[in-house]
Design an enzyme around this catalytic site. Structure first.
Site, short mmCIF file in Angstrom:
data_model
loop_
_atom_site.label_atom_id
_atom_site.label_comp_id
_atom_site.label_asym_id
_atom_site.label_seq_id
_atom_site.Cartn_x
_atom_site.Cartn_y
_atom_site.Cartn_z
N HIS A 177 -85.48 -32.81 44.50
CA HIS A 177 -84.51 -32.75 45.44
C HIS A 177 -84.56 -31.25 46.11
O HIS A 177 -84.34 -30.89 47.13
CB HIS A 177 -83.00 -33.14 45.10
CG HIS A 177 -83.09 -34.33 44.43
ND1 HIS A 177 -82.52 -34.80 43.08
CD2 HIS A 177 -83.90 -35.45 44.55
CE1 HIS A 177 -82.69 -35.99 42.81
NE2 HIS A 177 -83.33 -36.59 43.40
N ASP A 233 -78.86 -33.94 50.83
CA ASP A 233 -79.98 -35.16 50.37
C ASP A 233 -79.31 -36.35 50.17
O ASP A 233 -78.29 -36.64 50.48
CB ASP A 233 -80.88 -34.25 49.02
CG ASP A 233 -80.02 -34.14 47.90
OD1 ASP A 233 -78.74 -34.96 47.72
OD2 ASP A 233 -80.28 -33.60 46.95
#
Length: 480
Positions: A19, A116
């Site tokens: 991420h 995200d």
């Protein structure tokens, strides 16, 4: 003369290199291409040496402003055996007050927040503060299509997905084999499945979605997601989809002794003669599989660099939230007796974590035995390195199906490594296939296909390429 308006973008990243790295690369693009001010809010696990290295080496004050939020204590909200997806969702939920505080107070006032997948609960906060809210999917468009259609599948499909006898259909997309579904879909009774469905709905509340792929790689999947496409119509979805990838790291200019020794060893090997073996920052295999992998590498008689960590039984993502501090003696006891000494001239063992982009970019690397995390897959493609697909967790089985069967970038075992131990003979065969490659055989075709897509990827992110244009369209919308 009026001073030009400074556009400020905030990126929010959950724990984990998969991420954090693409978020950092996206941040760099906004700064270098559009001169935006960028703040990265990174909720970090505080246990990953790799996370710390990425933040320290890339997010310099001259490039981006970093706000590091230590992962909140979630022991009261999760059970000991809760899955990684559950833990990530709870971490980001409990981090909301800290994220809200940052968004309310930082200056200049952000024009947009880009979160995200695990941070979608930040989108309502952005709404309250009258800030545009986007979601950045660090994976590919086929995975995004399955994710967004999952709340519909939840109503349509009876029983467990993995027990279905037919592939799972997504409007306008290639269907997904039941064994290739995303981890949270493996058990509908597990808490991570409920969290997963919330994520899907959270994406649809955004002002748009960025995807780490490019138009030429996944044109069909992107078209079905956009307004007028089959999936978009099925979901009544009208938010724009921006294909902005591949977002991958450049090699870090490191001077630590372990990396120097590794590069020096690679420098001494012939071109494209080494297979790189790594299961990412979180992946592990069983002790039996670790021994078979060692035997397979030895039987292949090929050179190798293997990022090793102690095995685990039954939990493929066991290293995701751990510190990684084992020594070579601890790891060595899980390897076949005499393996280290017998392979000392052709193989190199690296403990826990390595500078992957530095390795993949080296001329001596000829193949990558990979867990098929999407970031690692893109790093392999952009360096022109063919893959041996070895999926373990998250969306990696879907990634492996895409790269091996959909795109022709990989060879793969005959059975899923999470279902059955892959034996040494098959491992040796796959390694030889990608490294030696004989004219007309699969290994050669895979290598040629990777080279094609390497050129396609570079074109997409270069000036006037499809991803460059898509990101410029988004930047213009944010700047107003």
């Amino acid at each position: 003369m009026e001073t030009p308006k400074l556009t400020h973008v905030v990126l929010v990243s959950s724990p984990g290199l998969g991420h954090l790295i693409p978020a950092v690369e996206l941040a760099k693009r906004f700064v270098l291409l559009y001169n935006f001010k960028v703040t990265v809010i990174a909720v970090t696990s505080q246990t990953s040496r790799a996370e710390t290295q990425i933040l320290d080496s890339v997010l310099t004050p001259s490039l981006c402003h970093l706000i590091d939020i230590p992962s909140p204590d979630i022991t009261a909200f999760v059970a000991q055996n809760d899955a990684v997806v559950t833990r990530l969702c709870v971490v980001m939920r409990e981090a909301r007050p800290a994220i809200r505080s940052v968004l309310s107070e930082i200056t200049p006032r952000p024009s947009a927040v880009i979160v995200d997948l695990f941070s979608t609960e930040t989108i309502p906060i952005a709404r309250e503060l009258n800030i545009l809210g986007y979601v950045f999917i660090a994976s590919h468009a086929w995975m995004l299509a399955l994710l967004l259609y999952s709340p519909v599948l939840d109503e349509l499909v009876e029983g467990q997905y993995v027990d279905q006898t037919e592939p799972i259909k997504i409007p306008g997309c290639k269907p997904v084999r039941p064994e290739d579904v995303l981890d949270p879909m493996l058990d509908r009774n597990d808490r991570q499945y409920t969290e997963y469905l919330k994520l899907a709905n959270g994406v649809l509340q955004s002002d748009g979605v960025l995807v780490n792929t490019w138009e030429e790689l996944q044109r069909e999947e992107l078209e079905v997601l956009r307004e007028g496409g089959a999936l978009s119509e099925a979901l009544n979805m009208k938010i724009p989809i921006y294909a902005v990838g591949p977002l991958v790291r450049e090699p870090l200019l490191e001077t630590n002794s372990s990396t120097e020794l590794l590069v020096r060893w690679l420098d001494q090997q012939p071109s494209k003669s080494v297979v790189y073996v790594s299961f990412g920052s979180g992946g592990t295999v069983s002790s039996e599989q670790m021994k078979e992998l060692a035997w397979g590498l030895e039987l292949s008689e090929q050179r190798f660099v293997w990022v090793v960590r102690p095995p685990t039984e039954g939990v493929a993502d066991a290293a995701f939230f751990t510190t990684g501090s084992s020594g070579i003696d601890e790891v060595g006891k899980y390897l076949p007796e005499g393996f280290v000494s017998r392979t000392s001239e052709v193989g190199l063992l690296v403990l826990e974590w390595a500078q992957q982009v530095t390795i993949l970019g080296h001329r001596s690397i000829g193949g990558f035995l990979s867990h098929c995390g999407w970031g690692s897959t893109l790093e392999s493609v952009t360096n022109g390195v063919p893959l041996i697909a070895w999926p373990l967790y998250a969306e990696q089985r879907m990634n492996a199906a895409l790269v091996a069967e959909g795109l022709g970038l990989a060879v793969r075992p005959r059975v899923l490594p999470t279902k059955k131990v892959v034996r040494r003979e098959e491992i040796a065969e796959m390694v030889r296939e990608v490294i030696e490659g004989v004219e007309g055989v699969k290994g050669n075709r895979v290598r040629e296909r990777v080279k094609e897509l390497q050129k396609s990827a570079m074109k997409a992110v270069s000036k006037c390429g499809s991803s460059y244009v898509a990101l410029s369209q988004l930047a213009n919308r944010i700047a107003g």
